[in-house]
Design an enzyme around this catalytic site. Structure first.
Site, PDB file in Angstrom:
ATOM      1  CD  GLU A  77      -1.227  -8.241   0.064  1.00  0.00           C
ATOM      2  OE1 GLU A  77      -0.424  -8.885  -0.317  1.00  0.00           O
ATOM      3  OE2 GLU A  77      -1.530  -8.465   1.294  1.00  0.00           O
TER       4      GLU A  77
ATOM      5  CB  SER B 109      -4.966  -3.555   7.837  1.00  0.00           C
ATOM      6  OG  SER B 109      -4.832  -4.922   8.141  1.00  0.00           O
TER       7      SER B 109
ATOM      8  CG  ASP C 201      -5.089  -8.787   1.954  1.00  0.00           C
ATOM      9  OD1 ASP C 201      -4.013  -9.037   2.479  1.00  0.00           O
ATOM     10  OD2 ASP C 201      -5.445  -7.385   1.642  1.00  0.00           O
TER      11      ASP C 201
ATOM     12  CB  THR D  47      -3.237  -1.638  -1.591  1.00  0.00           C
ATOM     13  OG1 THR D  47      -2.141  -2.573  -1.447  1.00  0.00           O
ATOM     14  CG2 THR D  47      -4.705  -1.931  -1.839  1.00  0.00           C
TER      15      THR D  47
ATOM     16  CB  THR E  84      -0.920  -0.133   0.972  1.00  0.00           C
ATOM     17  OG1 THR E  84      -0.512   0.381   2.393  1.00  0.00           O
ATOM     18  CG2 THR E  84      -1.886  -1.368   1.340  1.00  0.00           C
TER      19      THR E  84
ATOM     20  N   GLY F  57       1.466  -0.417   5.144  1.00  0.00           N
ATOM     21  CA  GLY F  57       2.265  -1.411   6.122  1.00  0.00           C
ATOM     22  C   GLY F  57       1.510  -2.719   6.646  1.00  0.00           C
ATOM     23  N   GLY F  58       0.545  -3.200   5.675  1.00  0.00           N
ATOM     24  CA  GLY F  58      -0.120  -4.494   5.920  1.00  0.00           C
ATOM     25  C   GLY F  58      -1.003  -4.186   7.406  1.00  0.00           C
TER      26      GLY F  58
END
Length: 598
Positions: A429, A481, A456, A427, A409, A503-504
């Site tokens: 991913e 997220s 995801d 994003t 992202t 940052g996931g």
């Protein structure tokens, strides 16, 4: 004037109308840095408008649009198109986005999340023995590609809030793609450290030399295929990607993947729709924090963490020597464990999964958060034993999703002169997505990367006979997220801030800690972004490498936390309106972003 990094003759003049502008760039000199590097940044001030994005070229594109009288949405379109070119590892037209918008009266949430193809089922990521695939086997494949949504959601928002013509907003990216741009140190490092990208012929030709060496920082990179694709989209709208030659090439590349072809079809592309959702706006002492509802888990989990902390004894000095102290960190990490336990059990696409008690806000009810806070002990960590609570009744009993990686992202924050605000997290991913590139059938060099967003979803569809809420289903949007956030004063309703981060799953920690630093610790935007990170997804604790004293690590270990250090490369952007009405902007020192404005 806003403080700006010195980019020489980087910006172009804006005396002409937008339709007549030819965007010309001289590449800035950026000091070398690796993806996990840390470079001090000055912080920026402005009076009328500002834009923050992850790459100086993208920020400048948005700045030019605002200078030309464009709206925050107009600038967002321009920024995203340039990011697709100069930061292709993180976002682009082959991915998706969540966009929060404020027009001075109303907050809107635009959902451009990717969707699962109609031909998939919950066994998508299971092997012949019924076991989950290795994560990277699933990522670098056609299986992982969801129907992209970024163009659709931008077009939807632009139709409502754009001031300048759609086609003009693509000029910066088209010019850069045709004339070339200087490869940034972060892009060079990302390509150099990548394992699977060379498996795709188009990507290998674009990003590597004939002997397999990655593009060098400072090297001029051109992408004529992307320029041609963007030029057509500028003229014809987003439909150009979802129908016709571009769509046929996208589908063909997914379905013909040599190891694991995907199920994406032309019909999936033709029927994709971005949607508006009701934003979640949560009172938080003197502020109201507005964020994205499911399928994002970001706002709910952030506000659970912060809400639980508000029910714990206040730490008198949360900052010790410039870093969060061990007592505060213990509380923050324990609250994170509880919030992530709820996240893993309940949150998924609301078109497929009901909210506890029929309303997602039950997860943020003060009485519920009080009961969760009572589970936290002062001196002992609950470790991996945090269990989900019961915020409300459910018709279906869900299993907790097993942990698996989340990545990727980029974030954009923009405030325009008329008081409109955007927070958009965007994003594909993982870095470089599915490692599948499409040239749109143009036959030209380059193209754009397709997402791996379907990873995801939970690879495991059920646990002990109970379904996982975030399992794969046709047409479903995977849980995210991403946490684009707008903040308001509760009494006056005035906008306070736009912020977010890549940052996931750690996006949640990065954003929550930044909000606490802005509200409670007296820090400005840049100072808040510079604080060191600490995260847990429910198991081990990770502290940002070399940012905390040894005493802090030992104090957390004595409480029972399993602690280690690693690079935690956030990419926070924040624009904050000061009490005197001026703007203060911050860009994460861990990445290449800057803020520009007047």
């Amino acid at each position: 004037m806003l403080q700006r990094l010195s980019f020489g003759t980087f910006s172009c003049l804006l005396a002409l109308p937008m339709s007549a502008l030819a965007f010309t760039y001289n590449s800035p000199s950026i000091e070398p840095e690796v993806a996990s590097g840390y470079e001090e940044k000055p912080g920026w001030s402005a009076e009328r408008f500002a834009v923050a994005a992850a790459n100086p070229l993208a920020t400048d594109a948005g700045y030019q649009v605002l200078k030309a009288g464009g709206s925050a949405i107009d600038a967002t379109v321009a920024v995203q198109m340039v990011l697709a070119l100069v930061e292709p590892q993180s976002s682009g037209i082959g991915g998706g986005a969540f966009l929060m918008h404020y027009d001075g009266n109303e907050v809107q949430a635009y959902d451009g999340r990717e969707t699962a193809p109609s031909g998939v089922d919950e066994a998508l990521f299971l092997n012949e023995e019924g076991e989950p695939l290795e994560f990277m086997e699933a990522v670098a494949s056609g299986l992982s590609v969801g129907v992209p949504g970024t163009l659709r959601v931008l077009e939807m928002a632009h139709a409502e809030h754009g001031k300048l013509p759609w086609k003009d907003l693509f000029s910066p990216a088209i010019t850069l793609a045709e004339e070339g741009f200087a490869v940034s140190p972060r892009l060079h490092t990302s390509v150099a450290e990548e394992t699977y990208l060379q498996d795709d012929e188009l990507a290998r030709t674009l990003y590597y030399s004939q002997d397999g060496q990655p593009v060098e920082a400072g090297e001029t990179l051109r992408n004529p295929a992307l320029a041609a694709i963007l030029r057509t989209i500028a003229e014809q709208g987003s439909a150009a990607l979802y129908q016709g030659e571009f769509a046929e090439d996208l589908v063909a590349r997914v379905q013909s993947h040599p190891q694991r072809p995907g199920e994406l079809t032309l019909e999936d592309l033709n029927t994709y729709e971005a949607v508006q959702r009701e934003p979640l706006c949560t009172p938080w002492q003197q502020w109201e924090v507005c964020g994205f509802p499911p399928p994002s888990s970001g706002h709910l989990t952030i506000m659970q963490i912060l809400g639980i902390l508000d029910h714990l004894p206040m730490v008198e000095a949360p900052l010790e020597g410039g870093e969060p102290g061990d007592t505060y960190l213990h509380q923050f990490l324990e609250a994170s464990r509880l919030a992530f336990a709820d996240r893993g059990r309940y949150i998924a696409d609301p078109d497929f999964v009901e909210a506890p008690g029929g309303d997602w806000k039950t997860m943020l009810a003060p009485e519920y958060l009080q009961t969760r806070a009572e589970l936290i002990e002062n001196d002992v960590s609950m470790g991996e034993n945090a269990e989900p609570g019961r915020p409300g009744e459910l018709a279906t009993s869900w299993a907790t999703q097993p942990q698996q990686p989340e990545y990727g992202t980029s974030h954009i924050s923009i405030l325009d002169e008329e008081g409109n605000a955007v927070a958009m997290t965007t994003t594909i991913e993982q870095a470089f997505g599915s490692r599948i590139m499409s040239d749109g059938g143009t036959g030209l060099a380059g193209g754009y990367l397709l997402n791996n967003e379907l990873t995801d979803f939970s690879f495991t569809p059920e646990v002990d006979g109970e379904p996982v809420a975030n399992r794969v289903e046709p047409g479903k949007r995977p849980r995210s997220s991403m946490s684009p956030t707008l903040v308001f004063e509760r009494e006056s309703g005035e906008l306070v801030a736009s912020l977010g981060s890549p940052g996931g799953a750690a996006i949640i920690h990065y954003t929550a800690r930044t909000l606490a630093a802005l509200r409670d610790w007296g820090l400005d935007a840049q100072e808040a972004l510079e604080l060191p990170h600490a995260i847990t997804l429910g198991g081990p604790v990770y502290l940002e490498q070399d940012r905390f004293p040894e005493e802090t690590l030992k104090a957390l270990q004595e409480r029972g936390h399993e602690v280690s250090e690693r690079e935690l490369t956030s990419g926070l952007q924040a624009l904050v309106r000061q009490e005197d009405g001026t703007l203060r902007g911050g860009a994460d020192p861990r990445r290449e972003g800057v803020v520009m404005g007047d």
